[in-house]
Design an enzyme around this catalytic site. Structure first.
Site, PDB file in Angstrom:
ATOM      1  N   SER A  36       0.801  -1.234   0.000  1.00 49.03           N
ATOM      2  CA  SER A  36       0.000   0.000   0.000  1.00 49.03           C
ATOM      3  C   SER A  36       0.829   1.278   0.000  1.00 49.03           C
ATOM      4  O   SER A  36       1.565   1.535   0.949  1.00 49.03           O
ATOM      5  CB  SER A  36      -0.906   0.053   1.239  1.00 49.03           C
ATOM      6  N   HIS A  71      -2.361   0.091  -5.068  1.00 48.16           N
ATOM      7  CA  HIS A  71      -1.595  -0.997  -5.678  1.00 48.16           C
ATOM      8  C   HIS A  71      -1.654  -0.831  -7.191  1.00 48.16           C
ATOM      9  O   HIS A  71      -2.728  -0.828  -7.779  1.00 48.16           O
ATOM     10  CB  HIS A  71      -2.168  -2.356  -5.237  1.00 48.16           C
ATOM     11  N   HIS A  98      -4.391  -9.870  -2.158  1.00 48.80           N
ATOM     12  CA  HIS A  98      -4.670 -10.187  -0.755  1.00 48.80           C
ATOM     13  C   HIS A  98      -5.761 -11.253  -0.650  1.00 48.80           C
ATOM     14  O   HIS A  98      -6.667 -11.304  -1.491  1.00 48.80           O
ATOM     15  CB  HIS A  98      -5.184  -8.934  -0.026  1.00 48.80           C
ATOM     16  N   TYR A 100      -8.073 -11.066   1.402  1.00 54.00           N
ATOM     17  CA  TYR A 100      -9.344 -10.360   1.648  1.00 54.00           C
ATOM     18  C   TYR A 100     -10.040  -9.910   0.363  1.00 54.00           C
ATOM     19  O   TYR A 100     -11.221  -9.577   0.366  1.00 54.00           O
ATOM     20  CB  TYR A 100      -9.160  -9.171   2.615  1.00 54.00           C
ATOM     21  N   GLU A 101      -9.297  -9.903  -0.763  1.00 54.08           N
ATOM     22  CA  GLU A 101      -9.941  -9.584  -2.056  1.00 54.08           C
ATOM     23  C   GLU A 101     -10.700 -10.791  -2.590  1.00 54.08           C
ATOM     24  O   GLU A 101     -11.267 -10.730  -3.680  1.00 54.08           O
ATOM     25  CB  GLU A 101      -8.874  -9.181  -3.079  1.00 54.08           C
ATOM     26  N   ALA A 128       2.223  -1.810   4.667  1.00 56.15           N
ATOM     27  CA  ALA A 128       1.783  -0.912   5.731  1.00 56.15           C
ATOM     28  C   ALA A 128       1.139  -1.754   6.833  1.00 56.15           C
ATOM     29  O   ALA A 128       0.527  -2.789   6.554  1.00 56.15           O
ATOM     30  CB  ALA A 128       0.776   0.095   5.179  1.00 56.15           C
ATOM     31  N   MET A 225      -2.525  -7.145   6.811  1.00 50.84           N
ATOM     32  CA  MET A 225      -3.411  -8.065   6.082  1.00 50.84           C
ATOM     33  C   MET A 225      -2.706  -8.722   4.892  1.00 50.84           C
ATOM     34  O   MET A 225      -3.348  -9.128   3.935  1.00 50.84           O
ATOM     35  CB  MET A 225      -4.647  -7.314   5.590  1.00 50.84           C
ATOM     36  N   SER A 226      -1.386  -8.760   4.929  1.00 51.61           N
ATOM     37  CA  SER A 226      -0.676  -9.377   3.794  1.00 51.61           C
ATOM     38  C   SER A 226       0.561 -10.098   4.305  1.00 51.61           C
ATOM     39  O   SER A 226       0.559 -10.604   5.418  1.00 51.61           O
ATOM     40  CB  SER A 226      -0.299  -8.298   2.772  1.00 51.61           C
ATOM     41  N   ASN A 249      -0.152   3.665  10.998  1.00 50.49           N
ATOM     42  CA  ASN A 249      -1.125   4.104  12.010  1.00 50.49           C
ATOM     43  C   ASN A 249      -0.903   3.312  13.287  1.00 50.49           C
ATOM     44  O   ASN A 249      -0.268   2.250  13.264  1.00 50.49           O
ATOM     45  CB  ASN A 249      -2.560   3.866  11.497  1.00 50.49           C
ATOM     46  N   HIS A 263      -6.017   6.980   4.222  1.00 49.73           N
ATOM     47  CA  HIS A 263      -4.994   7.626   5.048  1.00 49.73           C
ATOM     48  C   HIS A 263      -3.729   6.757   5.100  1.00 49.73           C
ATOM     49  O   HIS A 263      -2.610   7.257   5.012  1.00 49.73           O
ATOM     50  CB  HIS A 263      -5.559   7.864   6.450  1.00 49.73           C
TER      51      HIS A 263
END
Ligand code: HPA
Length: 292
Positions: A36, A71, A98, A100-101, A128, A225-226, A249, A263
């Site tokens: 990301s 991406h 990912h 999640y996709e 990230a 998440m990766s 974050n 963000h």
């Protein structure tokens, strides 16, 4: 690898090799995956790769376009020119797939398996993450020293016993020498790069504060998440891997700011030039050069 996956990777690497000959691109020794917002760390300026040639994922059979924000869906070949060391040919995946996709673990691992088939032996995974450990700050790059695979799956699921190990040893999955090389380079640049454990979750929702407390208690320092699916496939392919997790974050419940994917990309995009400097400095190290 499952035979049908191996055949697809073979076809993809054949297509990329043909393209490389036509485009005059040098085959890579090291590989990168830029997550990301971090893709700006690839092409110079402000990235680390010079004399670049690139092709879209759509030109590579088996490699689908990315749907995640930030991406870019391109494979870039180029050369890193570190000070005081020979140029280092590299390839970078700008964008990953990912779970999640809705991607399968084999799809999420495809890009890394392609890089392995193209001949790279050393790989840097970047992503990230949300920072959970109290000493980690937004803006830090954390060197991944180990991971927790909490995705509930593996790219080796369904693997047949064969010439490759079905049960790869993950004790030293994240290469100590490569990690030390990145941290030495960071020291030279006066950059803080702490080390820690990456907790890999499925997503795509951000975590609840209770989940973050749990992840922290079971040994995670950052959450993302990766990375873990790619890391497992890379180790299975015999690659030495390093990871730089960018703290975009504070994780849920660790700070007051609302969590927001745009963000995350924006903050990561601003950090990409720093990542490029770190990679360029690390490329002078013997572990990256392939001499240690
Ligand atoms: N959680 C999970 N993945 C992330 C985060 C987070 O807080 N930040 C960036 N990727």
């Amino acid at each position: 690898m499952k035979p049908e996956v191996a055949a697809m990777v073979e076809r993809a690497s054949g297509a990329v090799r043909d393209w490389a000959v036509r485009a005059g691109a040098v085959l890579p020794e090291v590989g990168f995956v830029f997550g990301s917002g971090l893709a700006r760390a690839s092409e110079k300026p402000p990235g680390c790769l010079e004399n670049t040639r690139s092709l879209p994922y759509s030109a590579i059979p088996g490699l689908a376009a990315c749907t995640a924000p930030g991406h870019r869906s391109r494979l870039v070949f180029g050369t890193i020119h570190p000070e005081g060391a020979p140029p280092l040919p590299a390839a970078a995946l700008l964008g990953r797939h990912h779970l999640y996709e809705g991607r399968s673990p084999d799809e999420a691992a495809f890009g890394v398996r392609l890089l392995a088939a193209l001949g790279i032996r050393r790989l840097l995974l970047t992503a990230a993450v949300g920072a959970m450990r109290p000493d980690l700050r937004v803006g830090d790059f954390m060197a991944i020293e180990d991971h927790l695979n909490l995705t509930g799956t593996s790219p080796l699921r369904g693997e047949e016993p064969g010439p490759e190990a079905r049960f790869p040893d993950m004790t030293h999955a994240w290469d100590r020498g490569l990690r030390a090389a990145f941290r030495r380079a960071a020291d030279r640049l006066g950059m803080r790069v702490p080390a820690g454990v990456y907790a890999g979750v499925l997503g795509p929702q951000f975590e609840t504060p209770a989940e973050i407390r749990m992840l922290s208690r079971i040994g995670g320092d950052v959450v993302g998440m990766s990375v873990v699916t790619e890391a497992i496939a890379a180790r299975h392919a015999g690659l030495r891997i390093a990871g730089l997790a960018f703290c975009s974050n504070l994780a849920a419940g660790c700070g007051d700011a609302p969590l927001d994917a745009d963000h995350v990309n924006e903050v990561a995009g601003k950090a990409a030039p720093r990542l490029a400097r770190l990679i360029t400095a690390a490329a002078a190290e013997p572990e990256l050069q392939g001499s240690a």
